[in-house]
Enzyme design. Structure first.
Site, mmCIF file in Angstrom:
data_model
loop_
_atom_site.group_PDB
_atom_site.id
_atom_site.type_symbol
_atom_site.label_atom_id
_atom_site.label_comp_id
_atom_site.label_asym_id
_atom_site.label_seq_id
_atom_site.Cartn_x
_atom_site.Cartn_y
_atom_site.Cartn_z
ATOM 1 C CG ASN A 9 -1.735 1.223 1.395
ATOM 2 O OD1 ASN A 9 -1.794 2.050 0.485
ATOM 3 N ND2 ASN A 9 -2.383 1.380 2.541
ATOM 4 C CD1 TRP A 10 3.764 1.029 -2.721
ATOM 5 C CD2 TRP A 10 3.750 2.071 -4.709
ATOM 6 N NE1 TRP A 10 4.549 0.295 -3.588
ATOM 7 C CE2 TRP A 10 4.560 0.922 -4.816
ATOM 8 C CE3 TRP A 10 3.581 2.886 -5.835
ATOM 9 C CZ2 TRP A 10 5.212 0.566 -6.000
ATOM 10 C CZ3 TRP A 10 4.230 2.523 -7.016
ATOM 11 C CH2 TRP A 10 5.031 1.387 -7.095
ATOM 12 C CE LYS A 11 -0.363 3.261 4.739
ATOM 13 N NZ LYS A 11 -0.432 3.379 6.184
ATOM 14 C CG HIS A 94 -6.113 2.172 5.014
ATOM 15 N ND1 HIS A 94 -5.710 3.077 5.958
ATOM 16 C CD2 HIS A 94 -5.107 1.276 4.887
ATOM 17 C CE1 HIS A 94 -4.491 2.740 6.380
ATOM 18 N NE2 HIS A 94 -4.105 1.647 5.730
ATOM 19 C CD GLU A 96 -3.219 5.644 6.685
ATOM 20 O OE1 GLU A 96 -3.181 5.699 5.438
ATOM 21 O OE2 GLU A 96 -2.308 5.129 7.366
ATOM 22 C CD GLU A 165 -4.047 -2.388 7.105
ATOM 23 O OE1 GLU A 165 -2.984 -2.713 6.596
ATOM 24 O OE2 GLU A 165 -4.575 -1.286 6.923
ATOM 25 N N GLY A 171 1.878 2.193 10.788
ATOM 26 C CA GLY A 171 2.881 3.250 10.663
ATOM 27 C C GLY A 171 3.548 3.626 11.977
ATOM 28 C CB SER A 209 4.436 -1.911 12.099
ATOM 29 O OG SER A 209 4.077 -0.549 12.291
ATOM 30 N N GLY A 230 2.485 -1.151 4.309
ATOM 31 C CA GLY A 230 2.602 0.266 3.978
ATOM 32 C C GLY A 230 4.065 0.669 3.838
ATOM 33 N N GLY A 231 4.611 1.202 4.909
ATOM 34 C CA GLY A 231 5.971 1.752 4.893
ATOM 35 C C GLY A 231 7.003 0.837 4.247
HETATM 36 P P1 PGA Z 1 2.296 0.183 7.689
HETATM 37 O O1 PGA Z 1 0.886 0.427 6.973
HETATM 38 O O2 PGA Z 1 2.840 -1.104 7.146
HETATM 39 O O3 PGA Z 1 3.122 1.369 7.312
HETATM 40 O O4 PGA Z 1 2.033 0.098 9.159
HETATM 41 C C1 PGA Z 1 0.001 -0.629 6.693
HETATM 42 C C2 PGA Z 1 -1.255 -0.064 6.089
HETATM 43 O O5 PGA Z 1 -1.682 1.016 6.521
HETATM 44 O O6 PGA Z 1 -1.847 -0.661 5.169
#
Ligand code: PGA
Length: 253
Positions: A9-11, A94, A96, A165, A171, A209, A230-231
């Site tokens: 997930n490149w966000k 998600h 967010e 999640e 994150g 994470s 994500g990250g």
């Molecule tokens: P993260 O994000 O791996 O940076 O914690 C995961 C996500 O939000 O899909």
């Protein structure tokens, strides 16, 4: 055991140059993974990524979809538009988006329906906040989030991918322990079993994470079918190491 699914997930990160470099490094070193792999790029770069990922083992994903099929919804992007650009998966709900864009369980269920209607697989995210976990409400929260999606999508539920999640792990560098994650995944699996005969085939990803260091211990859990990353998906070596971990777990199963 089902094939694992590893999704980046490149966000809201990247640009034309960085995307090409990241995807190029991934494809160069990836070979033919045993697991399924996808990257969810920001909307403006779908065409770019469609071209780069064509005929590769990496499927294209998006990060959101409209809850409407078409019409006067300025700024929205429909499921059929995503499909036009070869999108195979779309992240829906998600945390967010739930947190910063007021997405409700009902809206998430409607978005899932739109994705399914055009044959794009929704990766439906659910998870509790830290306050909810500390209040002992984790199971109640994820059950409620899944119930809305099951209710709105009936027998199609076996076509979705779920992602657990925990919001406190996204994150933050804090990962759910493999036992904590497995416990919630088992709850979700049981709920799916009550809704469909095909619950065993529904992939439930863990996200929050996940990185090269912790992926193997998480992915070896019986109800963890992959990761939403994500990250760590923004660093080619790290993402490749997670894919390798998924393949190693599958090989030893
Ligand atoms: P993260 O994000 O791996 O940076 O914690 C995961 C996500 O939000 O899909």
């Amino acid at each position: 055991m089902n094939t694992k699914l590893v999704v980046g997930n490149w966000k809201m990160n990247g640009d034309l140059t960085a995307n090409a470099a990241l995807a190029g490094s991934l494809l160069l070193a990836m070979g033919t993974p045993r697991c399924a792999v996808a990257v969810c790029a920001p909307m403006p770069y779908l065409a770019q990524m469609q071209a780069i990922l064509a005929n590769s083992p990496v499927a294209l994903g998006a990060q959101d979809v409209s809850s409407h099929a078409d019409g006067a919804f300025t700024g929205e992007i429909s499921g059929s538009m995503l499909r036009d650009f070869g999108v195979r998966y779309v992240i829906v709900g998600h945390s967010e988006r739930r947190q910063y864009h007021g997405e409700t369980d009902q809206l998430v269920a409607d978005k899932v329906k739109q994705a399914l209607a055009v044959g794009v697989t929704p990766i439906v995210c659910m998870g509790e906040t830290l306050a909810q976990r500390e209040a002992g409400a984790t199971e109640e929260v994820v059950r409620r989030q899944l119930a809305a999606v099951v209710h709105g999508n009936g027998h199609c539920i076996s076509e979705i991918v779920l992602a657990y999640e925990p919001v406190w792990a996204i994150g933050t560098g804090k990962t759910a322990s493999p036992e904590q994650a497995q416990k919630v995944h088992a709850v979700l699996r049981a709920q799916l079993r009550a809704a469909t005969d095909h619950a065993a085939g529904v992939k439930i990803l863990y996200g929050g994470s996940m990185n090269a260091g912790n992926a193997a211990q998480l992915l070896v859990q019986s109800d963890i079918d992959g990761g939403l990353i994500g990250g760590a998906s923004l660093k080619a070596q790290e993402f490749l190491a997670i894919i390798a971990a998924a393949d190693a777990v599958a090989a030893s199963a």
